[in-house]
Design a protein around this motif. Sequence first.
Motif, mmCIF file in Angstrom:
data_model
loop_
_atom_site.group_PDB
_atom_site.id
_atom_site.type_symbol
_atom_site.label_atom_id
_atom_site.label_comp_id
_atom_site.label_asym_id
_atom_site.label_seq_id
_atom_site.Cartn_x
_atom_site.Cartn_y
_atom_site.Cartn_z
ATOM 1 N N CYS A 269 -13.480 -14.399 9.484
ATOM 2 C CA CYS A 269 -12.637 -13.447 8.742
ATOM 3 C C CYS A 269 -13.263 -13.017 7.428
ATOM 4 C CB CYS A 269 -11.258 -14.049 8.487
ATOM 5 S SG CYS A 269 -10.218 -14.110 9.961
ATOM 6 N N ASN A 271 -13.695 -14.568 4.661
ATOM 7 C CA ASN A 271 -12.833 -14.916 3.527
ATOM 8 C C ASN A 271 -13.672 -15.137 2.276
ATOM 9 O OD1 ASN A 271 -11.421 -16.579 6.100
ATOM 10 N ND2 ASN A 271 -10.092 -15.271 4.883
ATOM 11 N N VAL A 291 -4.546 -8.638 -2.415
ATOM 12 C CA VAL A 291 -4.801 -8.729 -0.979
ATOM 13 C C VAL A 291 -6.281 -8.829 -0.631
ATOM 14 C CG1 VAL A 291 -2.659 -7.557 -0.369
ATOM 15 C CG2 VAL A 291 -4.722 -6.212 -0.752
ATOM 16 N N CYS A 293 -8.192 -10.989 -1.453
ATOM 17 C CA CYS A 293 -8.493 -12.415 -1.275
ATOM 18 C C CYS A 293 -8.469 -12.842 0.196
ATOM 19 C CB CYS A 293 -7.490 -13.280 -2.041
ATOM 20 S SG CYS A 293 -7.462 -12.972 -3.814
ATOM 21 N N GLY A 294 -7.836 -12.076 1.064
ATOM 22 C CA GLY A 294 -7.639 -12.495 2.444
ATOM 23 C C GLY A 294 -8.762 -12.162 3.396
ATOM 24 N N ASP A 297 -8.244 -11.054 7.146
ATOM 25 C CA ASP A 297 -6.842 -11.399 7.377
ATOM 26 C C ASP A 297 -5.990 -10.685 6.332
ATOM 27 O OD1 ASP A 297 -4.443 -12.456 8.089
ATOM 28 O OD2 ASP A 297 -5.011 -14.551 7.850
ATOM 29 N N THR A 298 -5.793 -9.377 6.558
ATOM 30 C CA THR A 298 -5.147 -8.539 5.551
ATOM 31 C C THR A 298 -3.635 -8.734 5.460
ATOM 32 O OG1 THR A 298 -5.090 -6.749 7.181
ATOM 33 C CG2 THR A 298 -6.942 -6.778 5.652
ATOM 34 N N HIS A 299 -3.071 -9.570 6.349
ATOM 35 C CA HIS A 299 -1.634 -9.840 6.280
ATOM 36 C C HIS A 299 -1.335 -11.130 5.515
ATOM 37 C CE1 HIS A 299 -0.735 -6.587 9.031
ATOM 38 N NE2 HIS A 299 -1.664 -7.038 9.854
ATOM 39 N N LEU A 300 -2.378 -11.762 4.976
ATOM 40 C CA LEU A 300 -2.195 -13.032 4.277
ATOM 41 C C LEU A 300 -1.564 -12.842 2.901
ATOM 42 C CD1 LEU A 300 -2.710 -16.107 4.382
ATOM 43 C CD2 LEU A 300 -4.970 -15.659 3.375
ATOM 44 N N TRP A 301 -2.047 -11.812 2.193
ATOM 45 C CA TRP A 301 -1.563 -11.551 0.842
ATOM 46 C C TRP A 301 -0.932 -10.164 0.772
ATOM 47 C CZ3 TRP A 301 -1.344 -15.476 -2.423
ATOM 48 C CH2 TRP A 301 -2.246 -16.533 -2.287
ATOM 49 N N SER A 306 1.357 -12.218 -4.226
ATOM 50 C CA SER A 306 0.136 -12.260 -5.038
ATOM 51 C C SER A 306 0.363 -11.834 -6.489
ATOM 52 C CB SER A 306 -0.972 -11.410 -4.402
ATOM 53 O OG SER A 306 -0.605 -10.053 -4.346
#
Length: 320
Positions: A269, A271, A291, A293-294, A297-301, A306
């Motif tokens: 991913c 990261n 966002v 930071c993810g 995995d763009t649905h993480l933040w 955040s």
Amino acid sequence: MEILDILIIGAGPIGLNCALEARKNNLSYLIIEKGTIVNSLYNYPLYMKFFSTADKLEIAEIPFISAATKPGRQEALEYYQGITRQKNININLYERVINVSKNQEIFSVETSKSKYFAKNVIIATGFYDIPNLMNIPGEDLWKVKHYYTEPYPYAKQKIVVVGSSNSSVDAALETYRKGAEVTMIIRHSEISKSVKYWVKPDIENRISEGSIKAHFNSELLEIKENSVIFKDENGKINEIENDFVLAMTGYLPDFDFLKNSGIELQGDCLNPLYHPETMETNVPNLYLAGVVCGGKDTHLWFIENSRIHAEMIIQSILSK
């Protein structure tokens, strides 16, 4: 030569929050933004509604007043751009950051217009800049759109919508209701579980009744001037007439920019490496916020979870 305490790259909600937190603690700062204030929100679909309630989108304890339970794009633009005006945030717009480098303890930030120097840099660039390409023949045709704003251009047209996330579902429903003939090509076996709970039954009912065609477990293979070719769940190759393709396949951070800034990227991913308690990357005094930071995995933040990055970063800077 002026040396800022903090240079912030990106004027999204989290970048603005970092600026307000810096000013609260008497730190000199500047935001550099390649577009307008909250540029990503500006490029959202015109009638987009947030999943979060207004209070979850607030920054710097400034109330976000919304008539609706779920605020929309225009209300968010008014809120964040209003804060920028009212608080007179120090910001340069329509200026792209080209390179971030470090010489001993000072960062040099080269932009499309100038060069700046800072003790600390915060990258808060989000992920809305680069479409996640399908890498198939015809993807570069004029009729392929990776960004969707409104349904009116697609009235009485044959539309293929790729994907089953919120953006895909919104595009399918809105264009259908403006008279488009909509076909969805979906890799998975169902509509994404992340789709807004008040919208998911709508799209499922339209598919069930046949108003919107949906091919699950399917893959788009090629885009032609007047048609598309896809493989269905049975492995059969199909070709259907088509006027426009709305490829709602998601977006990615600018990984090359992160790598060129010295940030390590990890795993499939990609990261970015950062300390979870300070948001500081492997490059000392270079921070990430929001966002970005993810990685993939763009649905993480998102804005809601955040917002705390601003205080974490400024406290880290002050502790030094």
